[in-house]
Design an enzyme around this catalytic site. Structure first.
Site, short mmCIF file in Angstrom:
data_model
loop_
_atom_site.label_atom_id
_atom_site.label_comp_id
_atom_site.label_asym_id
_atom_site.label_seq_id
_atom_site.Cartn_x
_atom_site.Cartn_y
_atom_site.Cartn_z
N ASP A 9 53.95 10.67 7.72
CA ASP A 9 54.88 10.28 8.79
C ASP A 9 55.86 11.43 8.99
O ASP A 9 55.72 12.52 8.40
CB ASP A 9 55.53 8.92 8.50
N HIS A 10 56.89 11.18 9.81
CA HIS A 10 57.87 12.22 10.13
C HIS A 10 58.70 12.64 8.91
O HIS A 10 59.31 13.69 8.92
CB HIS A 10 58.81 11.70 11.23
N CYS A 66 55.08 10.24 2.93
CA CYS A 66 56.18 9.76 3.78
C CYS A 66 57.47 10.27 3.13
O CYS A 66 57.40 11.16 2.28
CB CYS A 66 56.14 8.25 3.96
N THR A 68 59.52 9.04 0.92
CA THR A 68 59.54 8.84 -0.53
C THR A 68 58.14 8.72 -1.13
O THR A 68 58.00 8.76 -2.36
CB THR A 68 60.27 7.53 -0.87
N HIS A 99 42.36 7.25 -15.77
CA HIS A 99 42.48 5.84 -16.15
C HIS A 99 42.32 4.89 -14.97
O HIS A 99 41.77 3.80 -15.13
CB HIS A 99 43.84 5.57 -16.81
N HIS A 134 38.56 1.66 -19.26
CA HIS A 134 39.27 1.84 -17.98
C HIS A 134 38.46 1.28 -16.82
O HIS A 134 39.03 0.80 -15.83
CB HIS A 134 39.59 3.32 -17.77
C1 RB5 Z 1 61.15 6.94 7.20
O1 RB5 Z 1 62.48 7.17 7.52
C2 RB5 Z 1 61.01 6.51 5.75
O2 RB5 Z 1 61.46 5.22 5.60
C3 RB5 Z 1 59.59 6.65 5.30
O3 RB5 Z 1 59.18 7.96 5.45
C4 RB5 Z 1 59.31 6.32 3.84
O4 RB5 Z 1 60.19 6.99 3.00
C5 RB5 Z 1 59.19 4.90 3.50
O5 RB5 Z 1 58.88 4.50 2.36
#
Ligand code: RB5
Length: 147
Positions: A9-10, A66, A68, A99, A134
């Site tokens: 994503d962005h 993304c 995080t 695993h 496993h």
């Molecule tokens: C986008 O702002 C953010 O929420 C997304 O990239 C991600 O971190 C979500 O888990």
């Protein structure tokens, strides 16, 4: 060399571009099904598109990115057949293959990792699923898909 599908994503555009170049330089074939602009998008849409293509087109593994890594990995793990790990370091990346027989790795473009993401991906690529006990656990994990 492997065939890898990558989606972002962005929140992870810069990381995606860096990884695509690095993987291509290493001789992997890379299918980019992520976004290439800073415009805000919804990570479940990217996870769905990338995982559907993984399941139908037969890549070796996938990478989802993304901000995080959390939202996109949770989304991917809702899809039957996907085992998406969110490794903290290269030990966890290796364990994800040995695993858990993970078929996707997720990372966050806004996370400061203790090691380069490339090192974690190399640890994953360089390992093999160990099977045995496993396999029993992964079989049980797969059965949860029908809950
Ligand atoms: C986008 O702002 C953010 O929420 C997304 O990239 C991600 O971190 C979500 O888990």
């Amino acid at each position: 060399m492997g065939s890898i599908i990558i989606g972002n994503d962005h929140g992870a555009l810069e990381l995606k571009l860096k990884l695509v170049n690095w993987l291509a330089d290493k001789g992997h074939s890379v299918c980019d099904c992520g976004v290439n602009s800073a415009e805000s998008v919804d990570y479940p849409d990217i996870a769905e598109e990338c995982c559907r293509r993984f399941l139908s087109d037969g890549f070796d593994f996938g990478i989802l990115l993304c901000g995080t890594g959390i939202g996109i990995s949770i989304s991917a793990n809702k899809i039957n057949g996907i085992r998406c790990a969110l490794p903290q370091n290269s030990f966890a990346a290796r364990m994800a293959k040995e695993h858990n027989n993970a078929n996707f790795l997720a990372f966050g473009g806004r996370i400061d990792y203790p090691e380069p993401v490339e090192t974690m991906i190399e640890a994953f690529i360089g390992s093999s699923f160990q099977g045995g006990r496993h396999q029993t656990r992964v079989d049980k994990l797969v059965r949860l898909e029908s809950c």
